[in-house]
Design a protein around this motif. Structure first.
Motif, short mmCIF file in Angstrom:
data_model
loop_
_atom_site.label_atom_id
_atom_site.label_comp_id
_atom_site.label_asym_id
_atom_site.label_seq_id
_atom_site.Cartn_x
_atom_site.Cartn_y
_atom_site.Cartn_z
N VAL A 80 0.84 -1.20 0.00
CA VAL A 80 0.00 0.00 0.00
C VAL A 80 0.88 1.25 0.00
CG1 VAL A 80 -1.64 1.36 1.37
CG2 VAL A 80 -2.01 -1.10 1.06
N LYS A 81 1.88 1.29 0.88
CA LYS A 81 2.73 2.48 0.98
C LYS A 81 3.58 2.68 -0.29
CE LYS A 81 2.78 4.93 4.08
NZ LYS A 81 1.94 6.11 4.32
N GLU A 82 3.92 1.58 -0.96
CA GLU A 82 4.68 1.69 -2.21
C GLU A 82 3.83 2.30 -3.32
OE1 GLU A 82 6.14 -1.59 -5.33
OE2 GLU A 82 7.07 -1.78 -3.36
N ARG A 83 2.58 1.87 -3.41
CA ARG A 83 1.71 2.34 -4.50
C ARG A 83 0.95 3.61 -4.15
NH1 ARG A 83 -1.41 -2.92 -6.46
NH2 ARG A 83 -2.35 -1.45 -7.92
N TRP A 84 0.63 3.80 -2.90
CA TRP A 84 -0.13 4.97 -2.45
C TRP A 84 0.58 5.55 -1.22
CZ3 TRP A 84 -2.50 0.26 -3.57
CH2 TRP A 84 -3.26 0.23 -4.73
N PRO A 85 1.71 6.20 -1.41
CA PRO A 85 2.51 6.66 -0.26
C PRO A 85 1.82 7.68 0.64
CG PRO A 85 3.39 7.52 -2.33
CD PRO A 85 2.32 6.54 -2.70
N LEU A 86 0.81 8.35 0.14
CA LEU A 86 0.11 9.35 0.95
C LEU A 86 -1.02 8.76 1.78
CD1 LEU A 86 -0.05 12.31 -1.60
CD2 LEU A 86 1.72 11.78 0.09
N GLU A 124 -10.21 7.95 17.59
CA GLU A 124 -9.23 9.01 17.78
C GLU A 124 -8.07 8.85 16.80
OE1 GLU A 124 -8.23 8.81 21.95
OE2 GLU A 124 -10.12 9.74 22.55
N LYS A 125 -7.61 7.61 16.62
CA LYS A 125 -6.50 7.36 15.69
C LYS A 125 -6.93 7.60 14.25
CE LYS A 125 -4.01 4.48 18.84
NZ LYS A 125 -2.92 3.59 19.00
N VAL A 126 -8.17 7.24 13.91
CA VAL A 126 -8.69 7.51 12.57
C VAL A 126 -8.73 9.01 12.32
CG1 VAL A 126 -10.78 7.42 11.14
CG2 VAL A 126 -9.96 5.35 12.29
N GLU A 127 -9.18 9.78 13.30
CA GLU A 127 -9.24 11.23 13.14
C GLU A 127 -7.84 11.81 12.93
OE1 GLU A 127 -10.50 15.24 12.95
OE2 GLU A 127 -11.54 13.36 12.57
N LEU A 128 -6.87 11.37 13.71
CA LEU A 128 -5.49 11.86 13.56
C LEU A 128 -4.90 11.45 12.21
CD1 LEU A 128 -4.15 11.23 17.17
CD2 LEU A 128 -4.71 13.44 16.12
N ALA A 129 -5.15 10.21 11.80
CA ALA A 129 -4.65 9.74 10.50
C ALA A 129 -5.33 10.52 9.37
CB ALA A 129 -4.91 8.24 10.35
N ALA A 130 -6.61 10.81 9.52
CA ALA A 130 -7.33 11.59 8.51
C ALA A 130 -6.76 13.00 8.41
CB ALA A 130 -8.82 11.63 8.84
N GLN A 131 -6.44 13.61 9.55
CA GLN A 131 -5.82 14.94 9.53
C GLN A 131 -4.52 14.91 8.73
OE1 GLN A 131 -5.43 16.10 13.64
NE2 GLN A 131 -7.62 16.32 13.93
N LYS A 132 -3.70 13.89 8.99
CA LYS A 132 -2.42 13.77 8.28
C LYS A 132 -2.66 13.51 6.80
CE LYS A 132 2.19 11.99 8.63
NZ LYS A 132 2.64 10.90 7.82
N ALA A 133 -3.63 12.67 6.47
CA ALA A 133 -3.93 12.36 5.08
C ALA A 133 -4.38 13.61 4.33
CB ALA A 133 -5.00 11.27 5.00
N LEU A 134 -5.17 14.45 4.97
CA LEU A 134 -5.62 15.69 4.33
C LEU A 134 -4.44 16.64 4.10
CD1 LEU A 134 -9.00 16.28 6.19
CD2 LEU A 134 -8.69 15.62 3.78
N ILE A 135 -3.54 16.72 5.05
CA ILE A 135 -2.33 17.54 4.88
C ILE A 135 -1.49 16.98 3.74
CG2 ILE A 135 -0.12 18.19 5.95
CD1 ILE A 135 -1.74 18.36 8.63
N ASN A 136 -1.34 15.64 3.69
CA ASN A 136 -0.59 15.00 2.60
C ASN A 136 -1.19 15.38 1.25
OD1 ASN A 136 0.92 13.67 4.55
ND2 ASN A 136 -0.08 11.70 4.26
N ARG A 137 -2.52 15.32 1.17
CA ARG A 137 -3.23 15.63 -0.08
C ARG A 137 -3.00 17.09 -0.49
NH1 ARG A 137 -9.52 15.22 0.10
NH2 ARG A 137 -9.07 13.18 0.97
N GLU A 138 -3.13 17.99 0.49
CA GLU A 138 -2.93 19.43 0.19
C GLU A 138 -1.49 19.69 -0.25
OE1 GLU A 138 -4.07 21.52 3.73
OE2 GLU A 138 -6.15 20.89 3.56
N ASP A 139 -0.53 19.08 0.41
CA ASP A 139 0.88 19.26 0.04
C ASP A 139 1.14 18.72 -1.37
OD1 ASP A 139 1.35 20.40 2.49
OD2 ASP A 139 2.41 18.66 3.33
N ALA A 140 0.55 17.60 -1.72
CA ALA A 140 0.75 17.00 -3.04
C ALA A 140 0.12 17.89 -4.12
CB ALA A 140 0.14 15.61 -3.09
N GLN A 141 -1.02 18.49 -3.82
CA GLN A 141 -1.69 19.36 -4.79
C GLN A 141 -0.94 20.68 -4.96
OE1 GLN A 141 -5.65 19.60 -3.18
NE2 GLN A 141 -6.30 17.68 -4.14
N ALA A 142 -0.26 21.12 -3.90
CA ALA A 142 0.47 22.39 -3.95
C ALA A 142 1.78 22.26 -4.73
CB ALA A 142 0.77 22.89 -2.55
N SER A 143 2.32 21.04 -4.82
CA SER A 143 3.60 20.90 -5.51
C SER A 143 3.48 20.46 -6.94
CB SER A 143 4.50 19.91 -4.77
OG SER A 143 3.86 18.69 -4.52
#
Length: 143
Positions: A80-86, A124-143
């Motif tokens: 999963v991390k190899e194909r979808w690193p974010l 709680e872990k899902v919420e924290l992981a979702a926050q990180k995933a959204l940041i990952n997505r925004e960073d990927a779209q910005a670059s």
């Protein structure tokens, strides 16, 4: 006293989640808990099904059992991390195998939970992981 979480789900309501577990009763219970809170999710039985599901409809967060038919959770996590690193992955492991949870963290998992699961802790872990995933997505779209 309410059994509802004391925290607010925000990011988790804006992502897609995939639950990978081969135990039908566990999947049914988790599906009810998560969907009742408005989390969009799909389920898979094993690594191969999870990879097919991710090809069809990418998920931001994956909750994956360590022990399932075919490839185990660590092997699948690596794919999963190899194909979808974010994509953020939360590993589920039995109480006797905390070491495998740590191995998952070393292989790129966001976090791990010990079964039997405390639903509040998992949310709680899902919420924290979702926050990180959204940041990952925004960073990927910005670059």
């Amino acid at each position: 006293m309410s059994s509802e979480p004391a925290f607010q789900l925000d990011a988790a309501l804006r992502i897609r989640l995939l639950l990978v577990d081969d135990e039908p009763d566990f999947k049914e219970v988790m599906l009810k808990h998560l969907s009742r809170r408005g989390i969009r999710l799909s389920v898979a039985e094993c690594c191969l099904d999870a990879l097919d599901e991710l090809d069809t409809a990418p998920a931001d967060v994956v909750i994956m059992d360590m022990h399932m038919p075919g490839e185990n959770g660590i092997q699948c996590l690596r794919k999963v991390k190899e194909r979808w690193p974010l994509t953020e992955v939360i590993i589920l492991t039995g109480h006797a195998s905390v070491q495998s949870g740590m191995e998952g963290m070393q292989s790129g998992a966001f976090d791990y939970c010990i079964k039997p699961i405390d639903v509040r802790e998992l949310l709680e872990k899902v919420e924290l992981a979702a926050q990180k995933a959204l940041i990952n997505r925004e960073d990927a779209q910005a670059s």
